[in-house]
Design an enzyme around this catalytic site. Structure first.
Site, PDB file in Angstrom:
ATOM      1  N   ASP A 326       0.851  -1.184   0.000  1.00 32.86           N
ATOM      2  CA  ASP A 326       0.000   0.000   0.000  1.00 32.86           C
ATOM      3  C   ASP A 326       0.891   1.240   0.000  1.00 32.86           C
ATOM      4  O   ASP A 326       2.111   1.173   0.151  1.00 32.86           O
ATOM      5  CB  ASP A 326      -0.937  -0.016   1.212  1.00 32.86           C
ATOM      6  CG  ASP A 326      -2.241   0.734   0.954  1.00 32.86           C
ATOM      7  OD1 ASP A 326      -2.250   1.626   0.086  1.00 32.86           O
ATOM      8  OD2 ASP A 326      -3.241   0.420   1.615  1.00 32.86           O
ATOM      9  N   GLU A 522     -10.233   6.842   4.728  1.00 29.70           N
ATOM     10  CA  GLU A 522      -9.469   6.238   5.818  1.00 29.70           C
ATOM     11  C   GLU A 522      -8.856   7.299   6.734  1.00 29.70           C
ATOM     12  O   GLU A 522      -8.580   8.413   6.320  1.00 29.70           O
ATOM     13  CB  GLU A 522      -8.367   5.363   5.231  1.00 29.70           C
ATOM     14  CG  GLU A 522      -7.416   6.129   4.310  1.00 29.70           C
ATOM     15  CD  GLU A 522      -6.660   5.213   3.376  1.00 29.70           C
ATOM     16  OE1 GLU A 522      -5.690   4.603   3.835  1.00 29.70           O
ATOM     17  OE2 GLU A 522      -7.049   5.119   2.201  1.00 29.70           O
TER      18      GLU A 522
END
Length: 745
Positions: A326, A522
């Site tokens: 990520d 997020e």
């Protein structure tokens, strides 16, 4: 916009009449000279090039092409293939070729100007032309977070976020959505979508809850059909095949307290039972890439977990694609800012094949090279990573057709895709309350519409919409809920709108309040404290209540909210989730053009203090997992004034096919307490007729001798007199006409 080279480099129209353009005259003459490729045909004609080297021959098997190319690559070529760089960090752009960069991405806030499909395609082609100037002419692969449509592109079709798609309980519809997204992504040249998210969200405080299809493993597992939509049945064979990504491996939806990037404290058995099944199914569907999670499992970060990545994912599950990190996640392993060689060695040795750097690629490559030179990363591990990456590039057809297929550019925001999105929106609506059958609303009534999300495209689309965190306002083209309402009624002049509910009086048939959350993604979306409505919503609702007009609440949110104490004030409650650009789908349900069919993909809490609350955990919810009302189900007049006595304990089970596809089907079974007293448990059984159940939600099941037995779990296992619940399943084989039998406990 990035300037383009000579317009003699024009695209072709097909990958097997499909996706990426062939080389034509004038394209990268320097590349042709270095690699020995033959000259291309004149512009406007598809081209078949004579293969100068085996890896350039599309007639050879992909493994043979990969091995031939691997044998010709320098160490710099190989390390570059493992490097993914943010587009805007490539300064100068020629660094893409200089450092042999294998992949480019656009992060959540990365864009082009002007932001439209054409500019995105031009940008892609310019970057790809640069990549092809390297001695071996290895094309780059470009990734982007197209998580609910091609959401970085203004004017693209935005579908409901995953939580809404989960509420549809419709894998076939979700596959069609995936196909539409693939076409729009392909139309901008991009090869790779960082989707779908297969997290199993177990705590609604988590700011990524809306990225989950549901709280039980069976629902995200069923919705891996999205992968087939993106990639096609075989990667690269479909006219708009785009590489899919199963993310985030593994357990990011189960962190303690729902903390983003937190620690998932579970036994291995629990991790495997709850969080692994969707990834297992994704691998079986041939997903091309897997992205690791920022989170940890019992204190060890996923990016450093060799057992989970190499042993379980690549070994046990047999994943043959490549693993990507990520955003800057490798840089987080030691808790300090800035790459270290130790972090890179840990991640690569754990099984990371491509590192999303995303900015300081020069330092990253220097450190990676140093770890290989020092023997802390083996040449075999580097070759394994390259095989995995190159295999997907060959399968996608990038070596033959590296540029944008402009025949798909016009599909971005097309009428057909918006129609599909509207269908997905109405299928995602979950009717939670409907006192007195106030819904559907009459199209001839006088309506008052209020709420901050009634006429706000940004609010109804949520995060990951023209920016990472999203934002309120007219961020892109589409139909707001208010516009959908006005288009649905007989006389739009009889619809009054005021965001704050000012000016309402008692003369209205109903007040529709469209309230809920504003966009987030997020980290910023975590709600460790309250999970209720904000002050603006509460004040708007208070004004509507004071008028005496019946209030219908449309809740726009990325998760269940804490609304139990407000619910008595509302005649109806419709969970609209984050529907995207096609607000007309909400109006379709409000006015009864389509009855609501959605079922809760998450258990709805009585209060935030219950978090985490999930199906089967013994807690009493406000609405159970799988709950969802529809229209026209109220019992009519009793035709028999003197019925036979009803037993105290009795139940029925009704089987209804929902969807089918080649080789499989989906069905729903409704269980009703037909007795005079409550039942505290039930079982439903039937003959499978040779079919095989692949997933089941809102119940547990066993199979013996070709007969399945399903038992109710959690609140769904206890039914008051007259109450109903349901469970669903997917199965291999053709749906028959089973006659389920219900037995009360």
């Amino acid at each position: 916009m990035i300037p383009l080279p000579s317009e003699t480099a024009v695209p072709r129209s097909a990958r097997r009449s499909a996706r990426r353009p062939a080389f034509v005259a004038g394209l990268c003459a320097a590349v042709l000279a270095v690699t020995g490729l033959t000259a291309a045909a004149p512009p406007g004609r598809d081209t078949v090039r004579a293969a100068a080297l085996p890896y350039q021959d599309p007639a050879l098997p992909v493994p043979q092409r990969v091995e031939d190319l691997l044998g010709r690559m320098t160490p710099d070529d190989k390390l570059g293939q493992m490097t993914q760089v943010e587009k805007d960090a490539l300064v100068p752009r020629s660094d893409l070729a200089t450092y042999r960069i294998g992949s480019v991405l656009s992060g959540g806030d990365s864009t082009v100007s002007p932001n439209n499909a054409q500019t995105w395609a031009d940008t892609y082609d310019s970057l790809q032309r640069t990549a092809l100037t390297t001695p071996l002419a290895i094309p780059m692969i470009y990734g982007i977070d197209a998580v609910h449509g091609h959401n970085a592109v203004r004017g693209a079709t935005l579908f409901p976020h995953n939580i809404g798609l989960g509420a549809t309980r419709d894998p076939a519809l979700v596959q069609r959505v995936g196909r539409a997204v693939a076409e729009e992504v392909a139309g901008t040249g991009i090869d790779w979508s960082f989707a779908p998210c297969l997290c199993v969200a177990r705590n609604d405080r988590w700011g990524r809850t809306y990225e989950s299809f549901g709280e039980t493993p069976g629902l995200p597992t069923a919705m891996t059909s999205f992968i087939t939509g993106l990639q096609g049945d075989t990667l690269g064979a479909d006219p708009a095949s785009v590489l899919a990504t199963a993310k985030h491996y593994i357990g990011d939806g189960g962190t303690t307290g729902g903390v983003d990037q937190g620690d998932t404290r579970l036994s291995e058995a629990e991790l495997r039972a709850v969080h692994l099944p969707p990834f297992k199914e994704a691998v079986e569907r041939g997903v091309g890439s897997v992205m690791l999670s920022y989170s940890s499992w019992n204190g060890v970060r996923s990016h450093a977990h060799k057992y989970l990545v190499t042993d379980v994912l690549k070994g046990e599950l047999g994943f043959t694609g490549f693993v990507v990190s990520d955003w800057a996640a490798v840089d987080q392993l030691d808790g300090q800012t800035g790459f270290t060689g130790a972090e890179i060695a840990t991640a690569v040795n754990a099984g990371v094949d491509m590192v999303m750097v995303p900015h300081d690629y020069k330092k990253f490559l220097s450190l990676l090279r140093g770890e290989v030179t020092a023997g802390r990363i083996s040449p075999a591990r580097i070759d394994d990573a390259n095989r995995r990456i190159l295999t997907k590039k060959f399968q996608l057809g990038l070596f033959e057709r590296p540029l944008t297929d402009r025949s798909y550019t016009s599909t971005v925001g097309s009428a057909a895709h918006r129609s599909l999105a509207r269908q997905a929106v109405r299928a995602s609506q979950v009717l939670l309350k409907n006192d007195g059958g106030i819904l559907p609303l009459p199209k001839t009534g006088k309506l008052f519409v209020a709420g901050k999300s009634a006429d706000d495209m940004g609010n109804q689309s949520g995060g990951w919409t023209l920016g990472w965190q999203g934002r309120s306002g007219p961020v892109t083209e589409g139909t707001t809920v208010l516009q959908g309402i006005r288009a649905a009624v007989a006389d739009p002049s009889r619809v009054t709108y005021d965001r704050y509910g000012n000016g309402i009086d008692g003369g209205y048939t109903a007040a529709v309040a469209v309230v809920g959350e504003t966009p987030y993604a997020e980290m910023r979306g975590d709600r460790p404290d309250g999970m209720g409505l904000d002050q603006e919503d509460l004040q708007t609702l208070a004004r509507l209540k004071a008028s005496g007009v019946p209030v219908v609440v449309v809740l726009v949110s990325g998760r269940p909210l804490d609304i139990a104490d407000r619910l008595p004030d509302w005649k109806a409650l419709l969970a609209a989730w984050l529907p995207g650009t096609e607000g007309g789908g909400v109006a379709d349900v409000l006015f009864g053009d389509h009855a609501p069919t959605g079922k809760l993909p998450m258990t709805w809490m009585r209060s935030a203090a219950q978090q985490p609350i999930n199906d089967g955990d013994g807690k009493t919810p406000l609405f159970p997992y799988g709950h969802g009302l529809t229209y026209g189900t109220d019992p009519g007049p009793d035709p028999d004034p003197d019925p036979d006595p009803t037993p105290a304990k009795a139940c029925t089970a009704t089987h209804k096919p929902v969807n089918s596809w080649p080789g499989g089907h989906q069905a729903e079974v409704t269980v009703k307490n037909t007795g005079t007293g409550p039942i505290t448990g039930w079982t439903v059984d039937w003959d499978l007729g040779g079919t095989t159940v692949t997933s089941l939600w809102n119940g547990t099941h066993t199979v013996t001798g070709g007969r399945i037995t399903v038992r109710g779990t959690g609140s769904g296992g206890t039914l008051a007199a007259g109450a109903t619940t349901s469970f669903g399943y997917t199965a291999n084989g053709t749906a028959g006409t089973p006659a389920p039998r219900c037995t009360p406990a």
